[in-house]
Write a protein that holds these residues in place. Structure first.
Motif, mmCIF file in Angstrom:
data_model
loop_
_atom_site.group_PDB
_atom_site.id
_atom_site.type_symbol
_atom_site.label_atom_id
_atom_site.label_comp_id
_atom_site.label_asym_id
_atom_site.label_seq_id
_atom_site.Cartn_x
_atom_site.Cartn_y
_atom_site.Cartn_z
ATOM 1 N N GLN A 169 0.762 -1.057 -0.129
ATOM 2 C CA GLN A 169 -0.025 0.131 -0.031
ATOM 3 C C GLN A 169 0.844 1.410 0.059
ATOM 4 O O GLN A 169 0.711 2.267 -0.878
ATOM 5 C CB GLN A 169 -0.997 0.110 1.343
ATOM 6 N N GLN A 170 1.970 1.171 0.785
ATOM 7 C CA GLN A 170 2.739 2.599 1.105
ATOM 8 C C GLN A 170 3.653 2.753 -0.409
ATOM 9 O O GLN A 170 3.654 3.752 -0.919
ATOM 10 C CB GLN A 170 3.569 2.432 2.034
ATOM 11 N N ALA A 171 4.145 1.445 -0.893
ATOM 12 C CA ALA A 171 4.687 1.629 -2.108
ATOM 13 C C ALA A 171 4.008 2.064 -3.347
ATOM 14 O O ALA A 171 4.379 3.140 -4.116
ATOM 15 C CB ALA A 171 5.343 0.155 -2.477
ATOM 16 N N THR A 172 3.012 1.484 -3.468
ATOM 17 C CA THR A 172 1.815 2.133 -4.417
ATOM 18 C C THR A 172 1.408 3.556 -4.333
ATOM 19 O O THR A 172 1.375 4.334 -5.175
ATOM 20 C CB THR A 172 0.550 1.152 -4.415
ATOM 21 N N SER A 173 1.227 4.072 -3.119
ATOM 22 C CA SER A 173 0.962 5.266 -2.780
ATOM 23 C C SER A 173 2.299 6.385 -2.949
ATOM 24 O O SER A 173 1.803 7.412 -3.877
ATOM 25 C CB SER A 173 0.563 5.610 -1.470
ATOM 26 N N LEU A 174 3.314 5.856 -2.867
ATOM 27 C CA LEU A 174 4.470 6.647 -3.249
ATOM 28 C C LEU A 174 4.856 6.670 -4.843
ATOM 29 O O LEU A 174 5.094 7.893 -5.334
ATOM 30 C CB LEU A 174 5.799 5.819 -2.627
ATOM 31 N N ALA A 175 4.472 5.405 -5.406
ATOM 32 C CA ALA A 175 4.818 5.609 -6.785
ATOM 33 C C ALA A 175 3.452 6.530 -7.744
ATOM 34 O O ALA A 175 3.815 7.360 -8.517
ATOM 35 C CB ALA A 175 4.530 3.987 -7.476
ATOM 36 N N ARG A 176 2.406 6.512 -6.862
ATOM 37 C CA ARG A 176 1.469 7.297 -7.642
ATOM 38 C C ARG A 176 1.578 8.774 -7.549
ATOM 39 O O ARG A 176 1.509 9.414 -8.376
ATOM 40 C CB ARG A 176 0.039 6.941 -6.949
ATOM 41 N N MET A 180 -8.165 13.988 -17.576
ATOM 42 C CA MET A 180 -7.384 12.905 -18.070
ATOM 43 C C MET A 180 -8.403 12.199 -19.186
ATOM 44 O O MET A 180 -9.399 11.893 -18.617
ATOM 45 C CB MET A 180 -6.906 12.388 -17.095
ATOM 46 N N SER A 181 -7.877 11.700 -20.066
ATOM 47 C CA SER A 181 -8.509 10.578 -21.003
ATOM 48 C C SER A 181 -8.414 9.101 -20.378
ATOM 49 O O SER A 181 -7.444 8.892 -19.773
ATOM 50 C CB SER A 181 -8.181 10.827 -22.455
ATOM 51 N N ASN A 182 -9.334 8.470 -20.966
ATOM 52 C CA ASN A 182 -9.086 6.764 -20.595
ATOM 53 C C ASN A 182 -7.478 6.488 -21.014
ATOM 54 O O ASN A 182 -7.154 5.789 -20.423
ATOM 55 C CB ASN A 182 -10.034 6.055 -21.479
ATOM 56 N N LYS A 183 -7.001 6.898 -22.076
ATOM 57 C CA LYS A 183 -5.831 6.436 -22.512
ATOM 58 C C LYS A 183 -4.536 7.134 -21.641
ATOM 59 O O LYS A 183 -3.672 6.268 -20.927
ATOM 60 C CB LYS A 183 -5.474 7.154 -23.816
ATOM 61 N N THR A 184 -4.920 8.486 -20.966
ATOM 62 C CA THR A 184 -4.018 8.729 -20.075
ATOM 63 C C THR A 184 -3.974 8.036 -18.629
ATOM 64 O O THR A 184 -3.071 7.812 -17.929
ATOM 65 C CB THR A 184 -4.211 10.300 -19.791
ATOM 66 N N ALA A 185 -5.308 7.633 -18.419
ATOM 67 C CA ALA A 185 -5.506 7.009 -17.087
ATOM 68 C C ALA A 185 -4.742 5.387 -17.168
ATOM 69 O O ALA A 185 -4.148 4.837 -16.228
ATOM 70 C CB ALA A 185 -7.041 6.749 -16.754
ATOM 71 N N GLU A 186 -4.889 4.918 -18.139
ATOM 72 C CA GLU A 186 -4.246 3.728 -18.423
ATOM 73 C C GLU A 186 -2.684 3.665 -18.569
ATOM 74 O O GLU A 186 -1.962 2.867 -17.927
ATOM 75 C CB GLU A 186 -4.506 3.115 -19.963
ATOM 76 N N LEU A 187 -2.091 4.899 -19.110
ATOM 77 C CA LEU A 187 -0.494 5.086 -18.953
ATOM 78 C C LEU A 187 -0.152 5.362 -17.458
ATOM 79 O O LEU A 187 0.799 4.987 -17.086
ATOM 80 C CB LEU A 187 -0.441 6.466 -19.790
ATOM 81 N N ILE A 188 -1.067 5.981 -16.728
ATOM 82 C CA ILE A 188 -0.564 6.309 -15.327
ATOM 83 C C ILE A 188 -0.682 4.862 -14.591
ATOM 84 O O ILE A 188 0.315 4.856 -14.019
ATOM 85 C CB ILE A 188 -1.804 7.348 -14.643
ATOM 86 N N ASP A 189 -1.725 4.176 -14.876
ATOM 87 C CA ASP A 189 -1.716 3.006 -14.146
ATOM 88 C C ASP A 189 -0.379 1.922 -14.204
ATOM 89 O O ASP A 189 0.186 1.377 -13.659
ATOM 90 C CB ASP A 189 -3.033 2.090 -14.157
ATOM 91 N N SER A 190 -0.012 2.069 -15.864
ATOM 92 C CA SER A 190 0.962 1.302 -16.220
ATOM 93 C C SER A 190 2.426 1.728 -15.597
ATOM 94 O O SER A 190 3.168 0.899 -15.143
ATOM 95 C CB SER A 190 0.993 1.121 -17.692
ATOM 96 N N GLU A 191 2.592 2.835 -15.390
ATOM 97 C CA GLU A 191 3.689 3.776 -14.953
ATOM 98 C C GLU A 191 3.810 3.305 -13.519
ATOM 99 O O GLU A 191 4.946 3.092 -13.050
ATOM 100 C CB GLU A 191 3.694 5.129 -15.085
ATOM 101 N N ILE A 192 2.596 3.477 -12.803
ATOM 102 C CA ILE A 192 2.637 3.155 -11.389
ATOM 103 C C ILE A 192 3.137 1.558 -11.166
ATOM 104 O O ILE A 192 3.890 1.348 -10.266
ATOM 105 C CB ILE A 192 1.519 3.244 -10.712
ATOM 106 N N LYS A 193 2.392 0.638 -11.849
ATOM 107 C CA LYS A 193 3.039 -0.639 -11.807
ATOM 108 C C LYS A 193 4.426 -0.982 -12.352
ATOM 109 O O LYS A 193 5.289 -1.610 -11.450
ATOM 110 C CB LYS A 193 2.036 -1.377 -12.776
ATOM 111 N N ARG A 194 4.825 -0.037 -13.309
ATOM 112 C CA ARG A 194 6.351 -0.357 -13.766
ATOM 113 C C ARG A 194 7.082 0.202 -12.467
ATOM 114 O O ARG A 194 8.079 -0.428 -12.252
ATOM 115 C CB ARG A 194 6.535 0.612 -14.796
ATOM 116 N N ILE A 195 6.930 1.282 -11.966
ATOM 117 C CA ILE A 195 7.871 1.875 -10.823
ATOM 118 C C ILE A 195 7.931 0.817 -9.628
ATOM 119 O O ILE A 195 8.874 0.477 -9.218
ATOM 120 C CB ILE A 195 7.417 3.341 -10.389
ATOM 121 N N VAL A 196 6.683 0.392 -9.244
ATOM 122 C CA VAL A 196 6.559 -0.793 -8.102
ATOM 123 C C VAL A 196 7.606 -1.867 -8.397
ATOM 124 O O VAL A 196 8.138 -2.391 -7.532
ATOM 125 C CB VAL A 196 5.233 -0.829 -7.510
#
Length: 653
Positions: free
Chosen positions: A513-520, A556-572
């Motif tokens: 949870q803390q790692a995800t919050s930091l990456a977000r 943000m568009s749906n594409k941007t939201a998907e990009l943000i989710d993918s970047e958060i996952k990549r960083i974690v």
């Protein structure tokens, strides 16, 4: 009882007013009873014993009656032995002859009628009693000490502090020198206004104290009261709020009327955000009442009528929700930020609170201050109090550094739960989990130093690795963020390496949870993702009203939201792979540290460094500090939260 209670309690008026009034009315009722007794008592007591008419005739015949008084309905008399008697008169024509035959002295007197004043008093007594009770109740309802009565809705509840006892001055305020200097100037203006007026300066109308909870805003206000030497009124913002529309505005008017009579004076409003929120933030009578109260406060602070000599000091920890009209110059001319203290400020605060505590020679305020980053003044006061309580429970006469360390651990990590029953497998998994955090932290150059590692359950965690920064930091760098991400994943990877993929537990839920919050935050707030760019996509931090927010994020568009989710996952996942690499390279150190944690349960940062370097940690062999509860009852793995894994979040991050 606090100082305000001493100064504003019932003793301030010479006793409880309810009790005094009750005693007055009890005295009145007793006096009425005595009055009635004086009217009725003598007439009945002097007429003697009541006897039947037949007995009276027998005594006449016996010659034992010396004198009689004959009235219309009663006969009274005196016997030969001087005893008095009384009987009811009957229509007896032979009575006079009998009395003459025995030579009884006869007197004829008219029947005494009822006393008219007594009749009036008896008939009016219930009405007088009802009137007295009604007057008593209405009087108490209208008193109500500062508008607390049912008939005093519109009265101000502000209390004037005299500071006769428990006086607080600026000498008792430490660690916030800039805020104290701003308010010291206001006090100087009240003491010597000509010093500033000869250069055209005007007294400030208000000062708004802004800061996190526990930073000392109310303490500063009490220090102003102690230093100024002028009347000091205190009230809470919630005291203006009432369910009836117009009551709050009436209380504001009454408060300023009271203040005008005592000018120059200071009025302190605590938690002003209760009444000073943005206008137009909703619908309903409750909101109308709050808005009318705020409008009246704005007019009183800076309207057509000047309130010369009245300085408003207010405190809040939510400046973002206050109405802009309340913050402009002319109302609150100064906004004084009361921040969390730095290390020098924490040293001064600790020294103030340690004056009341007998200290052992090994206590150093600088060492304690260095180990408490982010602590507010209230936190430090609680730390000193907890240390004193621990020393008292141990029967010590002095508070030593060991008590301060235990108190610091209790405040930061929670109380130890040594009564918790854990199986050997649970203890072993906890030891490897915390050892994984510690080993990754040791090999991450940007990570904060380890303060302590423990497998003793504290608070809601079964184990913990606490890291503390070497100095106060006010910014959060990218390399440190990546280091914290890998440290967060160290516990989960250690479980996977030692126990296998299928044996990974839910103990890393808090770390994830803390790692995800930091990456977000890195992606959406701080622009640390090259793919997303330096654009803010975070949720608004301020309060929105009527669909508008001053800090609304970019659409943000749906594409941007998907990009943000993918970047958060990549960083974690990057932190996960970094932790896997470090623990795979240093698996021998992981085994060594986990074994030491199973043996000693708690290790300091210096002990962990010596252990990894192959040195003796300086403890007796095989004697843990206090063993955990014996194995026997396992704890469900679905309820095994752990953390925190890293240091406190730096200010400004």
């Amino acid at each position: 009882m606090n100082d305000n209670d001493k100064q504003n309690g019932p003793d301030n008026n010479g006793g409880n007013p309810w009790m005094k009034s009750l005693l007055i009315w009890v005295g009145i009722l007793v006096s009425l009873a005595i009055f009635v007794q004086l009217f009725n008592g003598p007439s009945t007591q002097t007429q003697g014993q009541v006897i039947p008419y037949s007995t009276f005739l027998n005594r006449v015949d016996e010659g034992s009656v010396r004198e009689v008084n004959i009235a219309t309905n009663t006969i009274t008399g005196i016997q030969t032995n001087d005893e008095k008697f009384r009987t009811n008169a009957l229509n007896d024509p032979n009575l006079i002859e009998r009395l003459r035959a025995k030579n009884v002295v006869m007197n004829a007197r008219p029947e005494e009628g009822p006393n008219i004043w007594m009749a009036i008093l008896v008939q009016s007594l219930p009405f007088l009693l009802f009137l007295g009770i009604a007057f008593f109740v209405l009087r108490q309802m209208q008193k109500g000490g500062g508008g607390g009565g049912a008939m005093g809705f519109g009265k101000s509840r502000a209390r004037m502090l005299t500071q006769k006892e428990g006086k607080v001055t600026f000498d008792d305020v430490a660690g916030i020198d800039e805020a104290r200097a701003e308010l010291t100037e206001i006090v100087d203006f009240l003491k010597d206004p000509t010093k500033f007026a000869r250069l055209g300066g005007k007294i400030p109308k208000g000062a708004l104290l802004v800061g996190s909870p526990g930073t000392g805003k109310t303490l500063l206000a009490r220090a102003i009261a102690g230093e100024a030497g002028v009347p000091f009124f205190t009230i809470s913002g919630s005291d203006f709020v009432e369910m009836f529309v117009g009551v709050g505005a009436s209380r504001v008017r009454d408060m300023f009327e009271q203040a005008k009579k005592s000018a120059p004076c200071i009025v302190f409003i605590d938690e002003i955000d209760a009444v000073g929120r943005h206008r137009g933030a909703g619908l309903g009578n409750g909101n109308d009442e709050r808005e009318q109260t705020l409008n009246q406060l704005l007019v009183e602070m800076d309207g057509f009528e000047a309130n010369e000599g009245i300085i408003i000091v207010a405190a809040t920890n939510r400046p973002d929700v206050l109405d802009p009209a309340l913050l402009r110059p002319g109302r609150f001319d100064r906004q004084v930020v009361v921040p969390r203290p730095d290390i020098e400020g924490r040293i001064k605060i600790l020294q103030v609170h340690m004056k009341k505590v007998p200290l052992a020679p090994d206590v150093d305020a600088r060492v304690i201050a260095r180990g408490t980053p982010g602590f507010s003044g209230a936190d430090l006061a609680n730390l000193v109090n907890e240390a004193a309580l621990m020393a008292a429970r141990k029967g010590k006469r002095l508070v030593a550094n060991s008590e301060f360390e235990e108190a610091k651990d209790k405040v930061m990590m929670g109380a130890e739960r040594r009564s918790m029953v854990m199986t050997d497998d649970e203890k072993r998994m906890t030891a490897y989990h915390e050892a994984g955090h510690a080993i990754v932290s040791l090999h991450e150059p940007a990570s904060d130093p380890i303060h302590k590692a423990t497998i003793i359950p504290r608070g809601r965690a079964l184990g913990m690795v606490m890291r503390l920064p070497e100095r106060d930091s006010y910014s959060y760098h990218r390399d440190k963020m990546y280091a914290n991400l890998s440290v967060a994943m160290g516990g989960r990877i250690a479980e996977e390496i030692i126990f296998g993929y299928d044996k990974v537990s839910s103990g890393a839920s808090g770390d994830i949870q803390q790692a995800t919050s930091l990456a977000r935050d890195m992606v959406t707030r701080w622009g640390m993702s090259d793919a997303v760019g330096p654009v803010e996509y975070a949720e608004p931090q301020g309060e929105s009203f009527l669909g508008y927010s001053s800090s609304a994020p970019a659409r943000m568009s749906n594409k941007t939201a998907e990009l943000i989710d993918s970047e958060i996952k990549r960083i974690v996942e990057g932190g996960l792979e970094r932790a896997r690499q470090l623990l795979t390279e240093h698996v021998d150190q992981l085994h060594t540290l986990a074994g030491a944690l199973l043996e000693y349960e708690t290790l300091s940062g210096d002990e962990i460094k010596r252990l990894i370097a192959g040195e003796d940690i300086g403890r007796d062999e095989g004697t843990p500090s206090t063993p955990l509860a014996a194995a026997g009852t396992s704890i469900p793995k679905t309820r095994r939260p752990r953390g925190p894994f890293g240091s406190p979040t730096p200010q400004g991050a």
